[in-house]
Motif scaffolding. Structure first.
Motif, short mmCIF file in Angstrom:
data_model
loop_
_atom_site.label_atom_id
_atom_site.label_comp_id
_atom_site.label_asym_id
_atom_site.label_seq_id
_atom_site.Cartn_x
_atom_site.Cartn_y
_atom_site.Cartn_z
N CYS A 152 43.39 52.67 48.50
CA CYS A 152 42.99 51.55 47.65
C CYS A 152 41.48 51.48 47.50
CB CYS A 152 43.53 50.24 48.23
SG CYS A 152 45.33 50.11 48.20
N SER A 153 40.88 52.58 47.12
CA SER A 153 39.44 52.61 46.89
C SER A 153 39.16 52.36 45.42
CB SER A 153 38.86 53.96 47.31
OG SER A 153 39.33 54.99 46.46
N ASN A 154 37.93 51.97 45.11
CA ASN A 154 37.56 51.74 43.71
C ASN A 154 37.81 52.97 42.86
OD1 ASN A 154 36.73 49.36 44.82
ND2 ASN A 154 34.66 49.42 44.00
N MET A 155 37.44 54.13 43.39
CA MET A 155 37.58 55.37 42.63
C MET A 155 39.05 55.68 42.35
SD MET A 155 35.84 57.88 41.26
CE MET A 155 34.27 57.90 42.11
N GLN A 156 39.90 55.55 43.37
CA GLN A 156 41.32 55.83 43.20
C GLN A 156 41.97 54.87 42.21
OE1 GLN A 156 41.49 58.96 44.51
NE2 GLN A 156 43.38 58.47 45.56
N LEU A 157 41.58 53.60 42.29
CA LEU A 157 42.18 52.61 41.41
C LEU A 157 41.73 52.79 39.97
CD1 LEU A 157 41.97 49.49 43.73
CD2 LEU A 157 44.03 50.70 43.03
N ARG A 158 40.48 53.11 39.76
CA ARG A 158 40.01 53.38 38.39
C ARG A 158 40.73 54.58 37.81
NH1 ARG A 158 33.58 52.32 37.72
NH2 ARG A 158 34.12 53.19 35.69
N SER A 159 40.98 55.57 38.64
CA SER A 159 41.71 56.74 38.18
C SER A 159 43.14 56.38 37.81
CB SER A 159 41.68 57.82 39.25
OG SER A 159 42.41 58.95 38.86
N GLY A 193 38.84 38.74 29.53
CA GLY A 193 38.96 38.95 30.97
C GLY A 193 37.69 38.56 31.70
N PRO A 194 37.70 38.53 33.02
CA PRO A 194 36.54 38.12 33.80
C PRO A 194 35.52 39.26 33.90
CG PRO A 194 38.25 38.82 35.28
CD PRO A 194 38.82 38.95 33.88
N GLU A 195 34.47 39.04 34.67
CA GLU A 195 33.53 40.11 34.95
C GLU A 195 34.23 41.25 35.68
OE1 GLU A 195 30.38 40.33 33.95
OE2 GLU A 195 30.67 38.44 32.87
N PHE A 196 33.72 42.44 35.50
CA PHE A 196 34.39 43.63 36.06
C PHE A 196 34.53 43.54 37.58
CE2 PHE A 196 33.88 47.85 38.04
CZ PHE A 196 35.10 48.40 37.66
N ASP A 197 33.52 43.06 38.28
CA ASP A 197 33.59 43.00 39.74
C ASP A 197 34.75 42.11 40.20
OD1 ASP A 197 31.43 44.65 39.89
OD2 ASP A 197 29.97 43.06 40.31
N VAL A 198 35.00 41.04 39.48
CA VAL A 198 36.12 40.15 39.82
C VAL A 198 37.44 40.89 39.65
CG1 VAL A 198 37.32 38.02 39.19
CG2 VAL A 198 34.81 38.10 39.21
N ALA A 199 37.57 41.60 38.53
CA ALA A 199 38.80 42.35 38.26
C ALA A 199 39.00 43.46 39.30
CB ALA A 199 38.75 42.94 36.85
#
Length: 347
Positions: A152-159, A193-199
């Motif tokens: 559940c890392s940022n990189m994995q989730l963006r992918s 949608g909200p700011e990206f960091d929130v999402a």
């Protein structure tokens, strides 16, 4: 005929008498006539004529559209004039009999009242952007298949989000994540949608809830002892501080069952049986007979109940029995004989 003069015949004066009469008029009278003529022209234009724009509107009322009513901008995929708006506009005008290739240009210029094609296009686009509701290019949170992301890392989730988006999507992965958040929080609705960091933070938590905060399987987990207590200890050490659930919930996610104690017991029993195919427990320590191992897998016996005995440690603060100390030394010798430096045992 005298020198320096030219006599004018009566016929010349007769032919030009109107010119001579006009030249004899005063300058004031000439200006009055001019002004009266100009006012007459304005009067005729006001009664019988219109400006070009008014003529065009009067002649082509049928080709005008109401962009507030005739266009369902809410459900448009985008608001690019040439890509999203021009086609539906031309189709609508054709249905009304306005088939000239420039009808759409005249229509938006008249409706916008801007008199300029470029500005008119921008005006229509603004109408669209004010009403359009952006839509996700994936099939929602379920399409991400969060339990399969690996971590559940940022990189994995963006992918994972990028893989779930359709090829013709108009926005990027960051916008998609914001829209996913919006669709899953109807009480906090924001069109874009909200700011990206929130999402991003929300998606990490969703991943933790579905996938777990540590590992996706106990298989291959490196343990000193294969029992419930050891598994819990290793998993607890791996859990990050922002994990949204308890150790028990984490074990349930990893094992896929609320009866994770029984799952771990069965897993360890299978592991010991696999070891037994090539190694007798009594090769490690003479006390490791069938009855001893059964108790040990249930979390009983002196190796579980006494502290500091895993590899022959003898801490005076935690006194242990002679059997526990001897067994710990035998286990340590077995490890040293069978494992390479730095390695551990896997389930």
């Amino acid at each position: 005929v005298s020198m320096g003069t030219v006599s004018q015949s009566p016929s010349f004066e007769k032919r030009n008498r109107h010119l001579i009469k006009y030249q004899a008029q005063s300058p004031t009278r000439s200006m009055t006539v001019f002004r009266a003529s100009l006012l007459f022209v304005f009067f005729v234009q006001g009664v019988f004529g219109t400006t070009e724009t008014q003529k065009l509107r009067k002649a082509r009322d049928i080709c005008l559209v109401d962009f507030e009513v005739d266009f369902d901008f809410v459900n448009f995929n985008g608001c690019s004039f040439n890509r999203d708006i021009r086609g539906p506009l031309i189709s609508m005008l054709n249905q009304r009999g306005c088939t000239h290739r420039n009808d759409w240009k005249q229509t938006i210029i008249l409706e916008s009242q801007l008199g300029n094609l470029k500005l008119a296009k921008q005006w229509v686009q603004q109408k669209c952007e004010a009403k359009r509701v952006p839509k996700t290019c994936s099939n929602g949170l379920a399409s991400l298949n969060l339990p399969s992301v690996g971590k559940c890392s940022n990189m994995q989730l963006r992918s994972a989000v990028n893989d779930a988006m359709t090829a013709d999507c108009r926005h990027n992965v960051m916008a998609e994540m914001r829209l996913l958040y919006r669709d899953n929080h109807p009480n906090n609705y924001v069109r874009e949608g909200p700011e990206f960091d929130v999402a991003m933070s929300w998606l990490v938590q969703e991943c933790y809830q579905q996938y777990g905060c540590t590992v996706d399987s106990l298989k291959g987990l490196r343990l000193r002892e294969c029992d419930t207590a050891s598994v819990k200890e290793v998993i607890a050490e791996k859990m990050p501080g922002d994990c949204p659930h308890t150790l028990e919930a984490e074990l349930a996610l990893i094992t896929g069952t609320q009866a994770y104690d029984q799952y771990i017991h069965d897993m360890c029993t299978d592991a010991w049986e696999n070891i037994a195919l090539s190694t007798q427990f009594t090769d490690i320590d003479p006390n490791f007979n069938g009855a001893f191992m059964k108790k040990h897998n249930l979390g009983l016996g002196y190796l579980n109940e006494e502290t500091g005995n895993f590899r022959g440690d003898n801490d005076p603060a935690y006194p242990i029995s002679t059997d526990s100390l001897t067994t710990g030394i035998n286990i340590d010798m077995f490890y040293k004989a069978t494992e390479t430096p730095g390695s551990g045992n896997s389930v």
